[in-house]
Structure formats: C-alpha cells, structure tokens
Design an enzyme around this catalytic site. Structure first.
Site, short mmCIF file in Angstrom:
data_model
loop_
_atom_site.label_atom_id
_atom_site.label_comp_id
_atom_site.label_asym_id
_atom_site.label_seq_id
_atom_site.Cartn_x
_atom_site.Cartn_y
_atom_site.Cartn_z
N GLY A 70 0.82 -1.22 0.00
CA GLY A 70 0.00 0.00 0.00
C GLY A 70 0.84 1.27 0.00
CB THR A 71 4.32 1.86 -1.17
OG1 THR A 71 4.68 0.57 -0.71
CG2 THR A 71 5.42 2.86 -0.90
CG HIS A 107 10.07 -0.66 -1.26
ND1 HIS A 107 8.84 -0.54 -0.68
CD2 HIS A 107 9.87 -0.55 -2.61
CE1 HIS A 107 7.92 -0.35 -1.64
NE2 HIS A 107 8.53 -0.34 -2.80
NE ARG A 129 -2.60 -5.69 0.74
CZ ARG A 129 -2.80 -5.65 -0.56
NH1 ARG A 129 -1.80 -5.40 -1.38
NH2 ARG A 129 -4.01 -5.83 -1.06
CB SER A 137 -0.18 -7.44 -4.10
OG SER A 137 -0.07 -6.19 -4.70
CE1 TYR A 200 -3.77 -1.74 0.71
CE2 TYR A 200 -5.25 -3.44 1.55
CZ TYR A 200 -4.87 -2.58 0.53
OH TYR A 200 -5.58 -2.56 -0.64
N GLY A 267 -6.94 -3.60 -4.80
CA GLY A 267 -7.06 -2.75 -3.61
C GLY A 267 -8.06 -3.26 -2.59
P1 A3P Z 1 -3.39 -5.33 -4.96
O1 A3P Z 1 -2.36 -5.82 -5.92
O2 A3P Z 1 -3.77 -6.37 -3.94
O3 A3P Z 1 -4.58 -4.74 -5.63
P2 A3P Z 1 2.32 -0.72 -3.40
O4 A3P Z 1 1.82 0.67 -3.63
O5 A3P Z 1 3.10 -0.88 -2.13
O6 A3P Z 1 3.03 -1.23 -4.60
O7 A3P Z 1 1.03 -1.66 -3.14
C1 A3P Z 1 0.16 -1.95 -4.19
C2 A3P Z 1 -1.13 -2.49 -3.61
O8 A3P Z 1 -1.86 -1.42 -2.99
C3 A3P Z 1 -2.02 -3.04 -4.70
O9 A3P Z 1 -2.72 -4.14 -4.10
C4 A3P Z 1 -2.93 -1.87 -4.98
O10 A3P Z 1 -4.13 -2.18 -5.62
C5 A3P Z 1 -3.17 -1.34 -3.57
N1 A3P Z 1 -3.66 0.05 -3.55
C6 A3P Z 1 -3.21 1.09 -4.28
N2 A3P Z 1 -3.92 2.19 -4.01
C7 A3P Z 1 -4.84 1.84 -3.08
C8 A3P Z 1 -5.87 2.56 -2.40
N3 A3P Z 1 -6.09 3.83 -2.62
N4 A3P Z 1 -6.63 1.89 -1.51
C9 A3P Z 1 -6.42 0.58 -1.27
N5 A3P Z 1 -5.47 -0.16 -1.89
C10 A3P Z 1 -4.67 0.49 -2.78
#
Ligand code: A3P
Length: 299
Positions: A70-71, A107, A129, A137, A200, A267
C-alpha cells in the site's frame, strides 16, 4: 530514497558481487543477502549509494514499507494531508510550499536505512499488510514487470507456487517479509513518538481515523470541524486508479516499461483466496505467528 544517482559506481557492483547469492524468482535476477535481507541488485546499488551519501534532515518524513503493502496509497494520503490548503491552484500558479514537504519513501528494512535517517531522529511511517495479500499482489506485479514490452517473457516467470515457496523461505525482494515488519515494529516500540506503525487492513477499514492520526503525527492536525472526507476520497483506490496518469501513464524502471496501472490492481483485503489454497494461507500464517508473536506482536 530520492537524490540517488542512477549511475552506481563500480565499487558497489564489486561489493554486491562478494555477497551471498540465491536464485531469485524465475525470470528475475538473483537475490543478494545484505545485512540479513535479500535484495535484487538494482535496489541494492541504490541502497549502498544512499548508505554512503544520503543525508537526512530532522524535518524529513520517511514513508517505509515492503513492496506491495500500500505504498502508493500511503504516499498519496501523506502528500494530500501535508499539502492540504496550499497546493498549486488550477491556474497553474506555483504552490506556496506544498512541493517542499520533505516526504521520502523507501522499501529498505529498518536496519538498512542510511545511518543519518536514524541519527537525525526524523519521523517514519511504516505500513504493513497481510502477507498472503502482499504475496499475491507482488506476484502479479512482478509478472507484469518481467513481461515489460514482451509478453512472451511471462512464460519464463516463476509460477505462483514457485514464488510462494520462495516467499515462505524469505526469498523475496527485501525479504524475509516478516523480518522487515519486525525491524520497524521493534523500532516503533522503542521510539513511538517518531515511528508510526500502520496496517493496510486498518487503513482500509477506517481511513478517516488514520488520516486524522497521520495528520497529528506529521504535526499538521485537522482543526475541529475541518473535514477529512475529501482527503479520503481523493486518495481512494478508485480515484487513484482513474487518474489519467495512472490509467495511461508508463514509466521505465531498470530497462523495462511499467504501466502505472500495475500499481492499482484490486485494492481489497483477502484477494489471496482467489489465488492460494487454504493450505498455503495457513502455511504463511504459521510462519508469521512463529516469527512475530514472540515480541508481543498482535497478528
Ligand atoms: P493489490 O495488488 O492487492 O490490488 P504498493 O503501492 O506498495 O506497490 O502496493 C500496491 C497495492 O496497494 C495493490 O494491491 C494496490 O491495488 C493497492 N492500492 C493502491 N492504491 C490503493 C488505495 N487507494 N486503496 C487501497 N489499496 C490500494
């Protein structure tokens, strides 16, 4: 961390070549062990460069995470919270300070952060998470990364079962995942006023509450009556996914083209059930419980 030149001097290539190495996920480069964590070399070069040159300021705020936890969402929320009220207007006039918010993202595991980040006593937000969703993911994201321009490369990428076995052995980018969490968790207990530890799943369940906590932590609390709903909506999964830059934008990373849409897949909580068996889920849960329950961690 930002400010790092992409040209890594030869000395880092040599330093990395001396480290213990394991095969990475099929289709990706090997993983190298540095300070008890596994890194792909491109990440590690940046980390070593930051180790030697990055100078943190006490006013900096670091947003730290393992991959796929959720970065991007945390970055969006933090930026939106910190710049509310003084962002560039639609007429394109320069902002009166928004661009100077000293937000950095990394990271890196806690023990691998540049020394100046710890010494400067700056604030850190860490997001973690559920490992099952993180793994799923990560697998989908890296598969896209491997595909790059050439979709036939996907066939050479680790199957979900192969990736899962490696993840459970700690062999993933910045892994072991549980050690990554543990480092920040222990640091947040030692320095609670400087390290905010979030989940998350909690963020998704009550985004408004965590927006309030983040604003307080950043030192820019919401005033009584100031609404938080706008920030929550602006950074929702749908809002971020539907931004034109995230729908059609691309960027290049380590010679591969990545579509920005790869960062916004589903997400949700619990998508792992669509891709892993109950048995696989149990296996990660047991590992996490063994590794994390010890130091008072609430799983
Ligand atoms: P999923 O692949 O499970 O959908 P990061 O930003 O660390 O790379 O993490 C990516 C994950 O965060 C992805 O998960 C993405 O969909 C989710 N994500 C991105 N924006 C989000 C939001 N606004 N709310 C919830 N989840 C989000």
């Amino acid at each position: 961390a930002s400010g790092i030149s992409p040209e890594s001097p030869q000395k880092y290539v040599e330093e990395i070549s001396q480290l213990p190495k394991e095969k990475g996920w099929r289709g990706l480069q090997g993983l190298f062990l540095y300070k008890n964590f596994w890194f792909y070399p491109a990440f590690l070069k940046g980390a070593l460069h930051a180790r030697d040159h990055f100078q943190a300021q006490p006013t900096d705020i670091f947003l730290c995470s393992s991959m796929k936890t959720g970065t991007a969402w945390l970055k969006a929320l933090s930026f939106t919270i910190a710049t509310r009220g003084h962002r560039p207007s639609d007429d394109g006039l320069p902002s009166n300070g928004g661009s100077e918010i000293p937000l950095f993202a990394s990271h890196l595991p806690y023990t691998c952060l540049p020394k100046s980040v710890i010494d400067s006593d700056c604030k850190i937000v860490y997001i973690r998470r559920d490992p099952k969703d993180t793994f799923v993911s990560m697998w989908f994201f890296l598969r896209k990364f491997v595909a790059g321009k050439n979709s036939t490369d996907v066939e050479s990428f680790a199957s979900i079962d192969e990736g899962f076995e490696l993840f459970c052995k700690g062999l993933s980018s910045h892994g072991p995942y549980w050690e990554h969490i543990l480092g920040y968790w222990e640091a947040s207990i030692r320095r609670p006023e400087k390290i905010l530890f979030l989940k998350y799943e909690d963020l998704l369940e009550d985004t408004q509450l965590w927006v309030k906590k983040l604003a307080e932590f950043f030192g820019c609390p919401f005033s009584a009556g100031e609404e938080r709903e706008g920030v929550v909506k602006e950074c929702s999964f749908e809002s971020l996914r539907d931004l034109e830059v995230n729908k059609s934008g691309k960027h290049e990373k380590r010679g591969r083209v990545i579509e920005n849409s790869a960062y916004f897949r589903k997400g949700v909580v619990g998508d792992w059930r669509n891709h892993l068996s109950d048995e696989m889920g149990k296996k990660i849960d047991v590992i996490m419980e063994e590794k994390l329950m010890g130091p008072g961690f609430t799983f």
